[in-house]
Scaffold this motif. Sequence first.
Motif, PDB file in Angstrom:
ATOM      1  N   ASP A  54       9.591  52.951  24.004  1.00 48.23           N
ATOM      2  CA  ASP A  54      10.793  53.153  24.809  1.00 48.23           C
ATOM      3  C   ASP A  54      12.002  53.121  23.874  1.00 48.23           C
ATOM      4  O   ASP A  54      11.888  52.839  22.681  1.00 48.23           O
ATOM      5  CB  ASP A  54      10.899  52.126  25.936  1.00 48.23           C
ATOM      6  CG  ASP A  54      11.017  50.687  25.441  1.00 48.23           C
ATOM      7  OD1 ASP A  54      11.270  50.465  24.243  1.00 48.23           O
ATOM      8  OD2 ASP A  54      10.879  49.776  26.266  1.00 48.23           O
ATOM      9  N   LEU A  55      13.171  53.431  24.424  1.00 43.10           N
ATOM     10  CA  LEU A  55      14.367  53.545  23.590  1.00 43.10           C
ATOM     11  C   LEU A  55      14.675  52.251  22.848  1.00 43.10           C
ATOM     12  O   LEU A  55      14.982  52.270  21.654  1.00 43.10           O
ATOM     13  CB  LEU A  55      15.567  53.962  24.443  1.00 43.10           C
ATOM     14  CG  LEU A  55      16.887  54.105  23.695  1.00 43.10           C
ATOM     15  CD1 LEU A  55      16.780  55.143  22.589  1.00 43.10           C
ATOM     16  CD2 LEU A  55      18.008  54.450  24.661  1.00 43.10           C
ATOM     17  N   PHE A 102      15.810  59.576  13.901  1.00 49.69           N
ATOM     18  CA  PHE A 102      15.047  58.515  13.242  1.00 49.69           C
ATOM     19  C   PHE A 102      14.962  58.784  11.743  1.00 49.69           C
ATOM     20  O   PHE A 102      15.191  57.893  10.923  1.00 49.69           O
ATOM     21  CB  PHE A 102      13.645  58.429  13.865  1.00 49.69           C
ATOM     22  CG  PHE A 102      12.780  57.379  13.266  1.00 49.69           C
ATOM     23  CD1 PHE A 102      12.921  56.051  13.637  1.00 49.69           C
ATOM     24  CD2 PHE A 102      11.811  57.710  12.339  1.00 49.69           C
ATOM     25  CE1 PHE A 102      12.110  55.069  13.089  1.00 49.69           C
ATOM     26  CE2 PHE A 102      10.991  56.741  11.786  1.00 49.69           C
ATOM     27  CZ  PHE A 102      11.147  55.415  12.164  1.00 49.69           C
ATOM     28  N   LEU A 103      14.651  60.029  11.376  1.00 52.59           N
ATOM     29  CA  LEU A 103      14.570  60.381   9.960  1.00 52.59           C
ATOM     30  C   LEU A 103      15.912  60.207   9.263  1.00 52.59           C
ATOM     31  O   LEU A 103      15.965  59.723   8.126  1.00 52.59           O
ATOM     32  CB  LEU A 103      14.069  61.816   9.796  1.00 52.59           C
ATOM     33  CG  LEU A 103      12.619  62.065  10.200  1.00 52.59           C
ATOM     34  CD1 LEU A 103      12.317  63.549  10.200  1.00 52.59           C
ATOM     35  CD2 LEU A 103      11.663  61.315   9.286  1.00 52.59           C
ATOM     36  N   ASN A 104      17.008  60.581   9.924  1.00 53.28           N
ATOM     37  CA  ASN A 104      18.341  60.395   9.340  1.00 53.28           C
ATOM     38  C   ASN A 104      18.633  58.926   9.079  1.00 53.28           C
ATOM     39  O   ASN A 104      19.244  58.571   8.073  1.00 53.28           O
ATOM     40  CB  ASN A 104      19.420  60.984  10.253  1.00 53.28           C
ATOM     41  CG  ASN A 104      19.668  62.436   9.988  1.00 53.28           C
ATOM     42  OD1 ASN A 104      19.605  62.895   8.858  1.00 53.28           O
ATOM     43  ND2 ASN A 104      19.952  63.171  11.036  1.00 53.28           N
ATOM     44  N   ALA A 105      18.220  58.062   9.989  1.00 53.41           N
ATOM     45  CA  ALA A 105      18.523  56.637   9.868  1.00 53.41           C
ATOM     46  C   ALA A 105      17.641  55.927   8.848  1.00 53.41           C
ATOM     47  O   ALA A 105      18.087  54.994   8.181  1.00 53.41           O
ATOM     48  CB  ALA A 105      18.375  55.958  11.230  1.00 53.41           C
ATOM     49  N   VAL A 106      16.407  56.373   8.701  1.00 56.30           N
ATOM     50  CA  VAL A 106      15.426  55.616   7.921  1.00 56.30           C
ATOM     51  C   VAL A 106      15.187  56.187   6.523  1.00 56.30           C
ATOM     52  O   VAL A 106      14.993  55.445   5.577  1.00 56.30           O
ATOM     53  CB  VAL A 106      14.092  55.527   8.709  1.00 56.30           C
ATOM     54  CG1 VAL A 106      13.006  54.886   7.886  1.00 56.30           C
ATOM     55  CG2 VAL A 106      14.297  54.760  10.013  1.00 56.30           C
ATOM     56  N   CYS A 107      15.228  57.488   6.387  1.00 54.75           N
ATOM     57  CA  CYS A 107      14.815  58.127   5.128  1.00 54.75           C
ATOM     58  C   CYS A 107      16.000  58.541   4.276  1.00 54.75           C
ATOM     59  O   CYS A 107      16.991  59.047   4.782  1.00 54.75           O
ATOM     60  CB  CYS A 107      13.948  59.339   5.432  1.00 54.75           C
ATOM     61  SG  CYS A 107      12.459  58.926   6.348  1.00 54.75           S
ATOM     62  N   GLN A 108      15.849  58.356   2.975  1.00 52.72           N
ATOM     63  CA  GLN A 108      16.882  58.728   2.008  1.00 52.72           C
ATOM     64  C   GLN A 108      16.384  59.741   0.990  1.00 52.72           C
ATOM     65  O   GLN A 108      17.151  60.255   0.187  1.00 52.72           O
ATOM     66  CB  GLN A 108      17.390  57.481   1.284  1.00 52.72           C
ATOM     67  CG  GLN A 108      17.969  56.467   2.224  1.00 52.72           C
ATOM     68  CD  GLN A 108      18.100  55.108   1.556  1.00 52.72           C
ATOM     69  OE1 GLN A 108      17.721  54.918   0.404  1.00 52.72           O
ATOM     70  NE2 GLN A 108      18.637  54.161   2.288  1.00 52.72           N
ATOM     71  N   GLU A 109      15.088  59.993   1.012  1.00 52.29           N
ATOM     72  CA  GLU A 109      14.477  60.985   0.123  1.00 52.29           C
ATOM     73  C   GLU A 109      13.379  61.699   0.899  1.00 52.29           C
ATOM     74  O   GLU A 109      12.708  61.100   1.730  1.00 52.29           O
ATOM     75  CB  GLU A 109      13.861  60.327  -1.109  1.00 52.29           C
ATOM     76  CG  GLU A 109      14.868  59.651  -2.007  1.00 52.29           C
ATOM     77  CD  GLU A 109      14.202  59.025  -3.221  1.00 52.29           C
ATOM     78  OE1 GLU A 109      13.316  59.665  -3.809  1.00 52.29           O
ATOM     79  OE2 GLU A 109      14.582  57.907  -3.557  1.00 52.29           O
ATOM     80  N   PHE A 110      13.200  62.984   0.595  1.00 49.16           N
ATOM     81  CA  PHE A 110      12.204  63.784   1.287  1.00 49.16           C
ATOM     82  C   PHE A 110      11.364  64.541   0.287  1.00 49.16           C
ATOM     83  O   PHE A 110      11.865  64.991  -0.741  1.00 49.16           O
ATOM     84  CB  PHE A 110      12.888  64.795   2.226  1.00 49.16           C
ATOM     85  CG  PHE A 110      13.541  64.137   3.407  1.00 49.16           C
ATOM     86  CD1 PHE A 110      12.859  64.000   4.593  1.00 49.16           C
ATOM     87  CD2 PHE A 110      14.820  63.631   3.304  1.00 49.16           C
ATOM     88  CE1 PHE A 110      13.450  63.373   5.673  1.00 49.16           C
ATOM     89  CE2 PHE A 110      15.421  63.002   4.373  1.00 49.16           C
ATOM     90  CZ  PHE A 110      14.733  62.874   5.569  1.00 49.16           C
ATOM     91  N   LEU A 111      10.095  64.679   0.627  1.00 48.66           N
ATOM     92  CA  LEU A 111       9.197  65.556  -0.120  1.00 48.66           C
ATOM     93  C   LEU A 111       8.797  66.675   0.812  1.00 48.66           C
ATOM     94  O   LEU A 111       8.394  66.438   1.954  1.00 48.66           O
ATOM     95  CB  LEU A 111       7.948  64.804  -0.590  1.00 48.66           C
ATOM     96  CG  LEU A 111       8.161  63.760  -1.662  1.00 48.66           C
ATOM     97  CD1 LEU A 111       6.849  63.035  -1.938  1.00 48.66           C
ATOM     98  CD2 LEU A 111       8.694  64.384  -2.926  1.00 48.66           C
TER      99      LEU A 111
END
Length: 71
Positions: free
Chosen positions: A12-13, A40-49
């Motif tokens: 849930d939210l 969620f990805l914007n808030a949690v991740c700082q690098e992407f593959l």
Amino acid sequence: MLLLAEPTNHLDLQAALWLEEHLSTRCKSMLVVVSHEEGFLNAVCQEFLHLQDKKLHAYRGDFDAFVDRQL
């Protein structure tokens, strides 16, 4: 290392926001996250593959910056 596949599914939210806060501020482990939740990805991740044409490409920044570089 923490592997998460669609970690916000079936939450849930309130639970999703707690997980986002916990991972972005308190989790000091390396995370590997697969998710379709852009916020969620914007808030949690700082690098992407990004896997494309059998090659891995590394990007720094949030998800929005990653998407902007792809366009």
